[in-house]
Design a protein around this motif. Structure first.
Motif, short mmCIF file in Angstrom:
data_model
loop_
_atom_site.label_atom_id
_atom_site.label_comp_id
_atom_site.label_asym_id
_atom_site.label_seq_id
_atom_site.Cartn_x
_atom_site.Cartn_y
_atom_site.Cartn_z
N LYS A 43 1.59 28.32 -10.83
CA LYS A 43 1.12 27.16 -10.06
C LYS A 43 0.52 27.60 -8.74
O LYS A 43 0.76 28.71 -8.27
N GLU A 44 -0.24 26.72 -8.15
CA GLU A 44 -0.84 27.01 -6.86
C GLU A 44 0.19 26.87 -5.74
O GLU A 44 1.18 26.15 -5.87
N ARG A 45 -0.10 27.57 -4.64
CA ARG A 45 0.77 27.44 -3.47
C ARG A 45 0.63 26.03 -2.90
O ARG A 45 -0.48 25.50 -2.78
N GLU A 46 1.75 25.41 -2.56
CA GLU A 46 1.71 24.05 -2.04
C GLU A 46 2.50 23.95 -0.74
O GLU A 46 3.45 24.67 -0.50
N GLU A 47 2.07 22.99 0.06
CA GLU A 47 2.75 22.75 1.33
C GLU A 47 4.10 22.11 1.07
O GLU A 47 4.26 21.28 0.18
N VAL A 48 5.07 22.51 1.87
CA VAL A 48 6.39 21.89 1.83
C VAL A 48 6.60 21.10 3.12
O VAL A 48 6.92 19.91 3.09
#
Length: 126
Positions: A43-48
Motif C-alpha cells: 500500500k501507499e504511505r498514508e498520513e496518520v
C-alpha cells in the motif's frame, strides 16, 4: 544522516495500545511541523497525524480520529503518537517526518516533509 529516530513499535493484540516516540538530536523538531505516516505492505504511505510547533494544532486521518493522539515535548525534542484501541488495519511501518517550513492543515502530503526517520514496525494481531 538520519535526523529522526522512531521507537515504541511492537506486536499488540487488537484493542491494545502502543506509544511511539520520535526523537531528534538536532533542531529538526523545533520548528514547522512534525507528522506520523504509515505504510502497510503493498500500500501507499498514508498520513496518520500531524502537529504544528507554532500553535500545537493537530490533524488526524479519519481512520484514527478518537483513537490516536499526537503530542510534542519541545524540551525533549520528541514527538509522540499514543495509539489506543488498535485494530489489525493499523498494522504497518510507522514513520516520523518533520519539516521546518510546513504547517499542517487539511490534506497532508508526505512529499512536503524533508526529514524522515527509518520507521518502526507496528503489528496488531491476535
Amino acid at each position: 544522516q538520519v535526523q529522526l529516530v522512531e521507537s515504541g513499535g511492537g506486536l499488540v493484540q487488537p484493542g491494545g495500545s502502543l506509544k511511539l516516540s520520535c526523537t531528534s538530536s538536532t533542531g529538526t523538531l523545533d520548528y514547522g511541523a512534525a507528522g506520523w505516516f504509515r505504510q502497510a505492505p503493498g500500500k501507499e504511505r498514508e498520513e496518520v497525524s500531524c502537529i504544528n510547533s507554532s500553535d500545537g494544532s493537530t490533524t488526524y486521518a479519519d481512520s484514527v480520529k478518537g483513537r490516536f493522539t499526537i503530542a510534542r515535548d519541545g524540551a525533549k525534542k520528541t514527538v509522540y503518537l499514543q495509539m489506543n484501541s488498535l485494530k489489525p488495519e493499523d498494522t504497518g511501518t510507522y514513520y516520523c517526518a518533520a519539516d521546518p517550513m510546513y504547517y499542517c492543515e487539511g490534506d497532508i502530503n508526505h512529499a512536503d516533509f524533508g526529514s524522515w526517520g527509518r520507521g518502526t514496525q507496528v503489528t496488531v494481531s491476535s
